[in-house]
Design a protein around this motif. Structure first.
Motif, PDB file in Angstrom:
ATOM      1  N   THR A 135      16.601  -4.775 -16.927  1.00 16.57           N
ATOM      2  CA  THR A 135      15.631  -5.856 -17.019  1.00 16.57           C
ATOM      3  C   THR A 135      14.944  -5.967 -15.669  1.00 16.57           C
ATOM      4  OG1 THR A 135      17.063  -7.046 -18.555  1.00 16.57           O
ATOM      5  CG2 THR A 135      15.350  -8.323 -17.456  1.00 16.57           C
ATOM      6  N   ILE A 136      13.626  -6.071 -15.674  1.00 16.49           N
ATOM      7  CA  ILE A 136      12.889  -6.259 -14.423  1.00 16.49           C
ATOM      8  C   ILE A 136      12.914  -7.746 -14.105  1.00 16.49           C
ATOM      9  CG2 ILE A 136      10.683  -6.024 -13.241  1.00 16.49           C
ATOM     10  CD1 ILE A 136      10.069  -3.676 -15.192  1.00 16.49           C
ATOM     11  N   THR A 137      13.518  -8.093 -12.984  1.00 17.23           N
ATOM     12  CA  THR A 137      13.647  -9.506 -12.616  1.00 17.23           C
ATOM     13  C   THR A 137      12.506  -9.981 -11.729  1.00 17.23           C
ATOM     14  OG1 THR A 137      15.064  -8.937 -10.741  1.00 17.23           O
ATOM     15  CG2 THR A 137      16.153  -9.478 -12.836  1.00 17.23           C
ATOM     16  N   GLU A 138      11.907  -9.047 -10.970  1.00  8.96           N
ATOM     17  CA  GLU A 138      10.836  -9.429 -10.044  1.00  8.96           C
ATOM     18  C   GLU A 138      10.058  -8.184  -9.658  1.00  8.96           C
ATOM     19  OE1 GLU A 138      10.312 -11.422  -5.590  1.00  8.96           O
ATOM     20  OE2 GLU A 138      12.316 -11.020  -6.370  1.00  8.96           O
ATOM     21  N   VAL A 139       8.768  -8.376  -9.378  1.00  9.43           N
ATOM     22  CA  VAL A 139       7.945  -7.301  -8.841  1.00  9.43           C
ATOM     23  C   VAL A 139       7.266  -7.835  -7.595  1.00  9.43           C
ATOM     24  CG1 VAL A 139       6.044  -5.688  -9.234  1.00  9.43           C
ATOM     25  CG2 VAL A 139       7.506  -6.382 -11.154  1.00  9.43           C
ATOM     26  N   GLU A 140       7.606  -7.255  -6.452  1.00 12.58           N
ATOM     27  CA  GLU A 140       6.948  -7.608  -5.193  1.00 12.58           C
ATOM     28  C   GLU A 140       5.766  -6.676  -5.011  1.00 12.58           C
ATOM     29  OE1 GLU A 140       9.355  -7.915  -1.613  1.00 12.58           O
ATOM     30  OE2 GLU A 140      11.112  -7.916  -2.923  1.00 12.58           O
ATOM     31  N   GLN A 141       4.694  -7.215  -4.469  1.00 10.31           N
ATOM     32  CA  GLN A 141       3.486  -6.422  -4.301  1.00 10.31           C
ATOM     33  C   GLN A 141       2.991  -6.559  -2.866  1.00 10.31           C
ATOM     34  OE1 GLN A 141       0.298  -7.846  -6.805  1.00 10.31           O
ATOM     35  NE2 GLN A 141      -0.407  -5.769  -7.161  1.00 10.31           N
ATOM     36  N   ASP A 142       2.815  -5.423  -2.195  1.00 10.91           N
ATOM     37  CA  ASP A 142       2.229  -5.400  -0.851  1.00 10.91           C
ATOM     38  C   ASP A 142       1.010  -4.496  -0.932  1.00 10.91           C
ATOM     39  OD1 ASP A 142       1.546  -5.318   1.800  1.00 10.91           O
ATOM     40  OD2 ASP A 142       3.276  -4.128   2.422  1.00 10.91           O
ATOM     41  N   ILE A 143      -0.166  -5.096  -1.081  1.00  3.18           N
ATOM     42  CA  ILE A 143      -1.377  -4.315  -1.290  1.00  3.18           C
ATOM     43  C   ILE A 143      -2.274  -4.238  -0.062  1.00  3.18           C
ATOM     44  CG2 ILE A 143      -1.428  -4.708  -3.770  1.00  3.18           C
ATOM     45  CD1 ILE A 143      -3.600  -6.843  -3.206  1.00  3.18           C
ATOM     46  N   HIS A 144      -1.840  -4.817   1.032  1.00  2.00           N
ATOM     47  CA  HIS A 144      -2.718  -4.873   2.190  1.00  2.00           C
ATOM     48  C   HIS A 144      -2.465  -3.779   3.213  1.00  2.00           C
ATOM     49  CE1 HIS A 144      -4.302  -8.555   0.630  1.00  2.00           C
ATOM     50  NE2 HIS A 144      -3.083  -9.059   0.539  1.00  2.00           N
ATOM     51  N   GLY A 145      -1.401  -3.027   3.056  1.00  2.00           N
ATOM     52  CA  GLY A 145      -1.097  -1.967   4.004  1.00  2.00           C
ATOM     53  C   GLY A 145      -1.890  -0.711   3.719  1.00  2.00           C
ATOM     54  N   ASP A 146      -1.577   0.333   4.453  1.00  2.00           N
ATOM     55  CA  ASP A 146      -2.248   1.620   4.320  1.00  2.00           C
ATOM     56  C   ASP A 146      -2.207   2.105   2.877  1.00  2.00           C
ATOM     57  OD1 ASP A 146      -3.283   4.139   4.612  1.00  2.00           O
ATOM     58  OD2 ASP A 146      -1.678   4.901   5.861  1.00  2.00           O
ATOM     59  N   ASN A 147      -1.045   2.090   2.270  1.00  2.00           N
ATOM     60  CA  ASN A 147      -0.883   2.470   0.868  1.00  2.00           C
ATOM     61  C   ASN A 147      -0.171   1.338   0.149  1.00  2.00           C
ATOM     62  OD1 ASN A 147      -0.244   5.378   2.484  1.00  2.00           O
ATOM     63  ND2 ASN A 147      -1.831   5.381   0.937  1.00  2.00           N
ATOM     64  N   PRO A 148      -0.817   0.775  -0.877  1.00  4.14           N
ATOM     65  CA  PRO A 148      -0.183  -0.327  -1.611  1.00  4.14           C
ATOM     66  C   PRO A 148       1.191   0.076  -2.135  1.00  4.14           C
ATOM     67  CG  PRO A 148      -2.470  -0.119  -2.236  1.00  4.14           C
ATOM     68  CD  PRO A 148      -2.150   1.071  -1.391  1.00  4.14           C
ATOM     69  N   ARG A 149       2.057  -0.922  -2.208  1.00  3.53           N
ATOM     70  CA  ARG A 149       3.444  -0.670  -2.596  1.00  3.53           C
ATOM     71  C   ARG A 149       3.895  -1.745  -3.563  1.00  3.53           C
ATOM     72  NH1 ARG A 149       8.454  -2.165   0.656  1.00  3.53           N
ATOM     73  NH2 ARG A 149       6.962  -3.563   1.588  1.00  3.53           N
ATOM     74  N   LEU A 150       4.633  -1.319  -4.584  1.00  4.58           N
ATOM     75  CA  LEU A 150       5.264  -2.231  -5.526  1.00  4.58           C
ATOM     76  C   LEU A 150       6.774  -2.038  -5.429  1.00  4.58           C
ATOM     77  CD1 LEU A 150       3.003  -1.529  -8.604  1.00  4.58           C
ATOM     78  CD2 LEU A 150       3.042  -3.629  -7.297  1.00  4.58           C
TER      79      LEU A 150
END
Length: 73
Positions: A34-49
């Motif tokens: 079950t996916i409990t959370e998705v963190e998103q960092d889209i402001h860096g060089d390469n976006p990351r989930l």
């Protein structure tokens, strides 16, 4: 359309948002998680989930997806 900015590119950012929105559909394809959370960092060089998951035995797992657009040809 020619990409003028890459770090991050608008395509990378849009793709990251789309993947986050597909959380429920992705979860349907995971047999024991079950996916409990998705963190998103889209402001860096390469976006990351960062997907935080919980298995049937209540163990926590983490999957990281980093988006990288290759330069246009």
């Amino acid at each position: 359309m020619k990409t003028e900015f890459y770090n991050p590119s608008s395509l990378e950012v849009e793709f990251a948002h789309a993947l986050k929105e597909l959380k429920g559909e992705i979860e349907q394809h995971l047999s024991a998680y079950t996916i409990t959370e998705v963190e998103q960092d889209i402001h860096g060089d390469n976006p990351r989930l960062v997907f935080h998951l919980l298995d049937k035995e209540a163990d926590q797992h983490t999957v990281v997806i980093k988006l990288i657009q290759r330069p246009d040809n």
